[in-house]
Enzyme design. Structure first.
Site, short mmCIF file in Angstrom:
data_model
loop_
_atom_site.label_atom_id
_atom_site.label_comp_id
_atom_site.label_asym_id
_atom_site.label_seq_id
_atom_site.Cartn_x
_atom_site.Cartn_y
_atom_site.Cartn_z
N HIS A 288 18.77 -8.07 -28.16
CA HIS A 288 19.56 -8.12 -26.79
C HIS A 288 20.46 -8.93 -28.03
CE1 HIS A 288 21.86 -7.31 -23.69
NE2 HIS A 288 22.21 -8.80 -23.14
N GLU A 289 20.60 -10.58 -28.00
CA GLU A 289 21.67 -11.59 -28.39
C GLU A 289 21.94 -11.77 -29.93
OE1 GLU A 289 22.65 -12.56 -26.07
OE2 GLU A 289 21.51 -13.19 -24.56
N HIS B 118 27.47 -5.25 -23.84
CA HIS B 118 26.36 -4.69 -22.06
C HIS B 118 26.37 -3.07 -22.33
CE1 HIS B 118 25.59 -8.74 -20.83
NE2 HIS B 118 24.89 -8.92 -21.56
N CYS B 119 24.99 -2.30 -22.18
CA CYS B 119 25.23 -0.89 -22.52
C CYS B 119 24.77 -0.81 -21.00
CB CYS B 119 24.14 -0.61 -23.56
SG CYS B 119 23.64 1.11 -23.55
N CYS C 139 19.79 1.65 -28.17
CA CYS C 139 20.24 3.67 -27.93
C CYS C 139 21.26 3.91 -28.89
CB CYS C 139 21.02 3.71 -26.74
SG CYS C 139 22.65 3.04 -26.59
N HIS D 191 24.95 -9.22 -29.69
CA HIS D 191 25.97 -9.27 -29.00
C HIS D 191 26.22 -10.41 -30.36
CE1 HIS D 191 26.26 -8.58 -24.72
NE2 HIS D 191 25.11 -9.45 -25.15
N CYS E 22 18.22 0.91 -22.79
CA CYS E 22 19.04 0.50 -24.11
C CYS E 22 18.69 -1.00 -23.90
CB CYS E 22 20.48 1.07 -24.45
SG CYS E 22 21.29 0.06 -26.11
ZN LIG Z 1 23.68 -9.63 -22.83
ZN LIG Z 2 22.92 1.18 -25.58
#
Ligand SMILES: [Zn+2]
Ligand SMILES: [Zn+2]
Length: 185
Positions: free
Chosen positions: A137-138, A147-148, A172, A141, A153
């Site tokens: 996740h990071e 953000h999704c 995703c 970024h 995802c």
């Molecule tokens: Zn985040």
């Molecule tokens: Zn996504």
């Protein structure tokens, strides 16, 4: 070292198995983009003592990013993720799982609230799975993803550990497409 760096930032202990599991997962994904993964030797949390809030017993997340950015820059890498055992916060938030900057190309992830023990759960592989998701996740970024809305995802925002456990480890199709655009620039 042109790829992705992982660096343990340790108060008591950042388990080696967690770093290995994260490194392996990140490597198998980002090798598609020609990025390797290197685990750096651990550094002490003492380097970030200015970020410690005694009343909260937590560290301010943003304090880590410029320092990590300098380490990344010195080593000529594309991204760096610090993995720490201390609890993190940001202004206006009780806690954060992690934080990233696309400018310094640096991120920090806390294992503190990923540990099953924190929720009274049995110790086990859950920590590895959660750490992989938060680092993926990071890193998203760092490379420019936001953000999704897709809850499966890995770029979906985690309000609580339930969101982290619900989402998958991968981006995703929509996020992959964007990621490809950012990384091919
Ligand atoms: Zn985040
Ligand atoms: Zn996504």
């Amino acid at each position: 070292m042109t790829g992705i760096l992982l660096i343990p930032i340790v108060a008591r202990e950042v388990e080696k198995e967690v770093i290995t599991a994260v490194a392996n997962y990140v490597r198998q994904f980002y090798s598609k983009f020609g990025l390797g993964v290197t685990s750096l030797p651990k550094i002490s949390i003492n380097r970030f003592s200015t970020g410690y809030n005694e009343i909260r017993g937590q560290f301010l997340g943003r304090v880590f990013l410029p320092v990590l950015g300098i380490i990344r820059n010195e080593l000529g890498a594309k991204a760096i993720v610090g993995i720490t055992d201390v609890d993190l916060y940001e202004e206006g938030l009780n806690f954060i799982f992690g934080l990233a900057s696309p400018y310094s190309k640096a991120a920090i992830v806390s294992l503190y609230r990923l540990k099953p023990e924190f929720y009274g759960e049995r110790k086990g592989k859950l920590l590895m799975d959660r750490a992989i998701k938060e680092v993926m996740h990071e890193l998203g970024h760092v490379f420019g993803l936001e953000h999704c809305p897709n809850p499966k995802c890995v770029m979906h925002f985690s309000n609580s550990i339930l969101d982290t456990d619900f989402k998958g480890r991968d981006y995703c199709d929509n996020c992959i497409k964007k990621l490809r655009g950012y990384l091919d620039d």
